[in-house]
Design a protein around this motif. Structure first.
Motif, short mmCIF file in Angstrom:
data_model
loop_
_atom_site.label_atom_id
_atom_site.label_comp_id
_atom_site.label_asym_id
_atom_site.label_seq_id
_atom_site.Cartn_x
_atom_site.Cartn_y
_atom_site.Cartn_z
N PHE A 71 0.86 -1.19 0.00
CA PHE A 71 0.00 0.00 0.00
C PHE A 71 0.89 1.23 0.00
O PHE A 71 1.65 1.46 0.94
CB PHE A 71 -0.92 -0.02 1.22
CG PHE A 71 -2.00 -1.07 1.13
CD1 PHE A 71 -3.25 -0.74 0.63
CD2 PHE A 71 -1.75 -2.38 1.51
CE1 PHE A 71 -4.24 -1.71 0.53
CE2 PHE A 71 -2.73 -3.35 1.41
CZ PHE A 71 -3.99 -3.01 0.92
N GLY A 104 -2.94 4.67 -3.31
CA GLY A 104 -4.04 5.48 -2.80
C GLY A 104 -3.54 6.85 -2.42
O GLY A 104 -2.36 7.18 -2.58
N ASP A 128 -6.37 2.82 -6.27
CA ASP A 128 -7.37 2.77 -5.20
C ASP A 128 -7.61 4.18 -4.67
O ASP A 128 -7.61 4.42 -3.46
CB ASP A 128 -6.90 1.83 -4.08
CG ASP A 128 -8.01 1.52 -3.07
OD1 ASP A 128 -9.19 1.43 -3.48
OD2 ASP A 128 -7.69 1.37 -1.88
N GLY A 131 -10.06 4.48 -2.05
CA GLY A 131 -9.68 3.93 -0.76
C GLY A 131 -10.42 2.69 -0.32
O GLY A 131 -10.31 2.29 0.84
N TRP A 134 -7.90 0.09 0.82
CA TRP A 134 -7.24 0.58 2.04
C TRP A 134 -8.18 0.35 3.23
O TRP A 134 -7.74 -0.08 4.30
CB TRP A 134 -6.86 2.06 1.90
CG TRP A 134 -5.66 2.30 1.04
CD1 TRP A 134 -5.46 1.87 -0.24
CD2 TRP A 134 -4.49 3.01 1.41
NE1 TRP A 134 -4.23 2.29 -0.69
CE2 TRP A 134 -3.62 3.00 0.29
CE3 TRP A 134 -4.10 3.68 2.56
CZ2 TRP A 134 -2.39 3.62 0.31
CZ3 TRP A 134 -2.86 4.32 2.57
CH2 TRP A 134 -2.02 4.27 1.46
N ARG A 135 -9.47 0.64 3.06
CA ARG A 135 -10.43 0.41 4.15
C ARG A 135 -10.61 -1.09 4.41
O ARG A 135 -10.66 -1.52 5.56
CB ARG A 135 -11.77 1.06 3.83
CG ARG A 135 -11.76 2.58 3.98
CD ARG A 135 -13.13 3.19 3.85
NE ARG A 135 -13.75 2.96 2.56
CZ ARG A 135 -13.50 3.66 1.45
NH1 ARG A 135 -12.64 4.65 1.48
NH2 ARG A 135 -14.13 3.38 0.32
N ILE A 139 -5.90 -0.19 6.34
CA ILE A 139 -4.62 0.51 6.19
C ILE A 139 -4.86 1.97 6.53
O ILE A 139 -5.74 2.62 5.96
CB ILE A 139 -4.09 0.37 4.74
CG1 ILE A 139 -3.97 -1.11 4.35
CG2 ILE A 139 -2.77 1.12 4.58
CD1 ILE A 139 -3.08 -1.95 5.23
N THR A 140 -4.08 2.48 7.45
CA THR A 140 -4.24 3.87 7.87
C THR A 140 -3.04 4.73 7.50
O THR A 140 -3.11 5.95 7.63
CB THR A 140 -4.46 3.95 9.40
OG1 THR A 140 -3.35 3.35 10.06
CG2 THR A 140 -5.75 3.24 9.79
N GLN A 142 0.62 4.93 4.78
CA GLN A 142 1.51 4.39 3.78
C GLN A 142 2.91 4.49 4.39
O GLN A 142 3.11 5.28 5.30
CB GLN A 142 1.40 5.19 2.49
CG GLN A 142 1.99 6.59 2.52
CD GLN A 142 1.35 7.56 3.50
OE1 GLN A 142 0.17 7.50 3.79
NE2 GLN A 142 2.15 8.47 4.05
N THR A 144 2.61 0.54 3.84
CA THR A 144 2.26 -0.63 4.64
C THR A 144 2.29 -1.86 3.74
O THR A 144 1.77 -1.83 2.62
CB THR A 144 0.87 -0.48 5.28
OG1 THR A 144 0.87 0.65 6.14
CG2 THR A 144 0.48 -1.72 6.07
#
Length: 174
Positions: A71, A104, A128, A131, A134-135, A139-140, A142, A144
């Motif tokens: 990510f 993202g 993405d 997001g 990511w959701r 993932i909160t 980058q 990751t």
């Protein structure tokens, strides 16, 4: 490595501490309550998307072997510094490890420029921007990495430096 990429990588390394990107808090943890961890393994790769270049992609094509989901964001200095390692891992483990970049926190043009400048075009990279992935993987930050075993179970969701990434992949592919 071309001169522009070298310059961008050096700049990224110098700016990393000031950039505020990277270092997810779940460093090296196994599947502890993450959304993907609660999803049945057969469902972890049950998603599709569109590559940064506009082609359709179905993640189920990666089923049956370990996978690395990266990510990243196009403006992230840490992500720029990791790009060479991600490409090297993709090339070294081709056929044994699925590698997927999930971009993202940026627009498609910036994502395409990042891929070109950092020479990560051999890796499939999804756009993405909305997001949703990511959701899905919670993932909160980058950069990751999400590592999946052969059955699709999430075994790690974290920031990893190059040495830690190699160690995790060695363990995963054993």
């Amino acid at each position: 490595m071309n001169v522009r990429r070298l310059g961008l990588t050096v700049a990224a390394l110098l700016l990393m501490p000031a950039a505020g990107c990277g270092a997810a808090t779940d460093r090296g943890s196994a599947d502890r309550g993450s959304a993907a961890g609660r999803v049945a393994a057969s469902e972890t790769l049950a998603f599709a998307g569109t590559t940064v270049d506009g082609a359709p992609f179905d993640a189920r094509t990666m089923a049956g072997k370990p996978a690395l989901l990266w990510f990243w964001a196009p403006w992230c200095a840490t992500c720029a510094a990791q790009s060479g390692s991600v490409t090297a891992v993709h090339d070294e483990y081709r056929g044994r490890l699925g590698v997927l970049g999930i971009a993202g926190l940026g627009d498609n043009r910036a994502m395409r420029e990042f891929i070109s400048d950092m020479e990560v075009g051999s890796v499939t990279n999804l756009d993405d921007s909305a997001g949703s992935l990511w959701r899905r993987f919670r993932i909160t930050e980058q950069s990751t990495y999400v590592l999946l075993d052969r059955t699709g179970h999430v075994v790690s969701t974290s920031y990893l430096d190059d040495q830690e990434l190699r160690a995790e992949l060695t363990r995963l592919l054993a």
